[in-house]
Every structure is written in C-alpha cells, then in structure tokens.
Design an enzyme around this catalytic site. Structure first.
Site, PDB file in Angstrom:
ATOM      1  N   TYR A 187       0.862  -1.189   0.000  1.00 18.59           N
ATOM      2  CA  TYR A 187       0.000   0.000   0.000  1.00 18.59           C
ATOM      3  C   TYR A 187       0.891   1.229   0.000  1.00 18.59           C
ATOM      4  CZ  TYR A 187      -3.104   3.720   1.512  1.00 18.59           C
ATOM      5  OH  TYR A 187      -3.795   4.905   1.585  1.00 18.59           O
ATOM      6  N   GLU A 202      -3.960   7.291  -3.537  1.00 21.33           N
ATOM      7  CA  GLU A 202      -3.629   5.941  -3.071  1.00 21.33           C
ATOM      8  C   GLU A 202      -3.251   5.063  -4.250  1.00 21.33           C
ATOM      9  OE1 GLU A 202      -6.407   4.948   0.809  1.00 21.33           O
ATOM     10  OE2 GLU A 202      -7.176   4.507  -1.177  1.00 21.33           O
TER      11      GLU A 202
END
Length: 379
Positions: free
Chosen positions: A101, A189
C-alpha cells in the site's frame, strides 16, 4: 472531487508511475474488443466512486475476450452501495508476487503532506490500521522542501522491497508525489502497488481525490469529473455558483457565509432539528441566485421548513428580502420559511418580509426554534 480509477491511473502515468494498461468499456461488446486488443488474461473492474467493489462482485478475471464480454455483462448495471455501474475498466491481469500500500494525504492535523506505506497491500488500509497499526509507516513531509531522498529510502526499506527494485521504487514514489502536488490533491492511493512474478513494479489500482477549492487552477482535471455519480442538487448548485452539500435532515438552510452556515446548522441541532443541507449563497447574492438556492433546497423531498439567515454586509438585506419574496412566488412547492436578516438595510428588509407574511425572527436562536417548530408541524 473523486476521480475514477482509470482517470487516476492516467494522471499517475503522466508522472512516470508504472500502471497496468487498460481500456474502458460501457458494453460487453466494447469489453470484448478491448480484451482482444490488450491480449492475454484481463481483469474487468467496475468504475464507481465507492469502495468494496471486489466484495460486491465488481471485479472479475477473464481468460479470453469472450469471457471478458461475459464478465462485463455481469458487472454493467450492477448496484454497488447504491451506485449503478455504467463503465468497466478492462486491464491486463498481473501475476502478483507481493502487494503493498502506498498513499499520500494532506494531513490537516499534522499540517503536512504525509506518506502512508504498508507492506500489507491489497486490503483496506483502515483495517490494517485497526488490526496491525505497526504495519503502517507515516512520514510527514516538510511543507517547503517536500519529498527528500532519505525519506524515499526510508519508505523503500520499511516496505522490504527487493534491492533490485529500490531505484525503480524511488522513481515511482517521486512521480507519485509530483502527481499529488501538481494536481492539488487531498488524497492519493496506490493499492495495491505490486511486484509481479516477473519482477516488475506496477500500480494495479489507484484513487485520487482532488481539492475542489483548487479546481479553478486545473480546468483539465475539472473535465474528468464523473457527473453520473454526483447528487443532481450538488451539480445544480455548482452551476449556480452556490456552495452546497446535501445532508439528511428536514430543515433547509440558506445562509451567506460559510462560518455563518456552520453556526446556523449548529443552532438548528441545539434546537432539536436536523439540517437538510449546508448552503452558502455567498456575498452580494442577487434575486436569481436566491431563487436558484430555493429550487435546490426544495428538490429535496425531505425538506419541511427553510431557515434563511442573512448577515447584510456587502449583501443588502432589502435586496435579499425582495429576492426571497419573488422567488417564493415562483416555487412549485411551498414550505414554511423563517427569515432572519440583520446588518445593512435590515429595517427595510423587515418591512418587506412582514408585508409578504413571512415568519421573521429577532435572533438566530429564535429563528432556529421557529424553524424546528415549523418542520414538526403537520403539512
């Protein structure tokens, strides 16, 4: 403003972030043709601005173009958290060795753009934060100096990336940061950022949320807005130059000034009511903008009363009062209206409102109480 995945990837690709290739489709036939052009196994992904696509059946693998068409037929028209899927992204299916991530947020509490990274990618970062917070690294960046090389290395070491990919990861993180800053984003993101079985670093999914207040600097990005997923009332408000956010209450609020709007909403709550919206008509509002605000508020069938709270500074109270009276006469639906106008030409405004038999108030507390009572009264 939230951007669809494929739009977010387009922006990241312009700044050198490696993304999985793909094409959008709005029908099974288009999905079949896209899969044939891409070649090999593909993934068909619903393009909606809500999370949980995978769990809702909005992400499916396909080995052939015909399978891609079949998966697109299953996904297009699907309801995901109340949003109907109209477009799918057909993208190259990657063979994943490891998922990560990588995020950037505008941390208002910390007053800094902050990198968030985790080696536990492919799942919701909120869930990782709840169950295993030690797995998350937060790196606040200096507001003037920005991303530094030692911070790039720190993130790379924390993620445990293979040594041979550290240089490529540095370029990816620098491009990711540049895309975030150049777009005036609030959040970006990449989840997951993957290392494929053949050793490639690749962004398989991406999300970017832009700062609406900065969009005037980015007409190219404004054109990426997906109007199909926005509240019609919020679209109408933006076109009329009105700051508006729809809420779930029954008392419509019309106010000039963001701070005054927040105060009005607080007092409605204290009086036992629930505001139906945040609405700021701005300074110097004319009758046409007041009328547009009325229409936007009354488009919400849950609104049972309207509280109008105007501070006359630049805005003249008598002009707003005339706008209210004129606009009310043209409305298709009538609900009780409580009006408080103070400041410039307030006395003249009061005369106009009394002559029109509108409910007036001496103070904001008084106005909030009257609006809550009006909303509770039988129709």
């Amino acid at each position: 403003m939230k951007l669809q995945e494929y739009r977010s990837k387009e922006i990241l690709a312009r700044f050198g972030v490696p993304v999985s290739g793909g094409e959008t489709a709005t029908s099974p036939d288009e999905a079949r043709e896209a899969a044939a052009r891409i070649g090999g196994p593909v993934v068909v992904k619903a393009q909606v601005l809500v999370g949980g696509r995978g769990k809702a059946g909005g992400v499916k693998l396909a080995a052939t173009p015909d399978e891609a068409a079949a998966r697109a037929k299953e996904i297009i028209g699907l309801q995901i958290k109340g949003v109907t899927v109209r477009t799918v992204l057909v993208a190259t299916a990657a063979r994943i060795a490891k998922e990560y991530y990588l995020g950037l947020i505008l941390d208002r509490g910390g007053q800094a753009v902050t990198i968030i990274a985790s080696a536990e990618g492919g799942v919701e970062i909120e869930e990782t934060a709840r169950t295993n917070p030690e797995a998350i690294l937060r790196v606040p960046l200096h507001p003037l100096i920005g991303l530094q090389e030692h911070q790039v290395r720190r993130v790379g070491f924390f993620l445990g990336l293979p040594v041979e990919l550290r240089k490529e990861f540095g370029a990816t993180l620098r491009g990711f940061y540049a895309a975030f800053m150049e777009s005036d984003a609030d959040l970006a993101e990449i989840n997951p950022l993957v290392v494929t079985e053949d050793g490639q670093l690749l962004a398989l999914d991406a999300k970017i949320v832009l700062d609406d207040s900065a969009l005037f600097r980015h007409p190219d990005l404004e054109s990426l807005r997906d109007l199909g997923e926005e509240e019609p009332s919020e679209i109408a408000a933006r076109e009329a130059g009105i700051n508006f956010i729809k809420l779930d209450g029954s008392i419509g609020c019309m106010v000039n000034g963001a701070g005054l709007a927040m105060t009005t909403m607080d007092l409605v709550q204290l009086a036992g009511g629930e505001p139906a919206n945040f609405l700021d008509i701005g300074g110097g509002a004319k009758a046409d903008r007041v009328a547009a605000a009325f229409r936007i508020i009354l488009d919400d069938p849950h609104v049972r009363a309207i509280l109008i709270n105007i501070f006359g500074g630049i805005t003249r109270g008598d002009e707003v009062a005339r706008g209210i009276v004129e606009a009310r006469a043209s409305l298709g639906r009538q609900v009780p209206m409580v009006v408080r106008i103070v400041g410039t030409n307030a006395a003249e405004a009061a005369e106009i409102l009394r002559a029109a038999n509108l409910i007036t108030a001496e103070s904001l507390d008084d106005a909030a109480r009257k609006a809550v009572a009006a909303a509770a009264s039988p129709v």
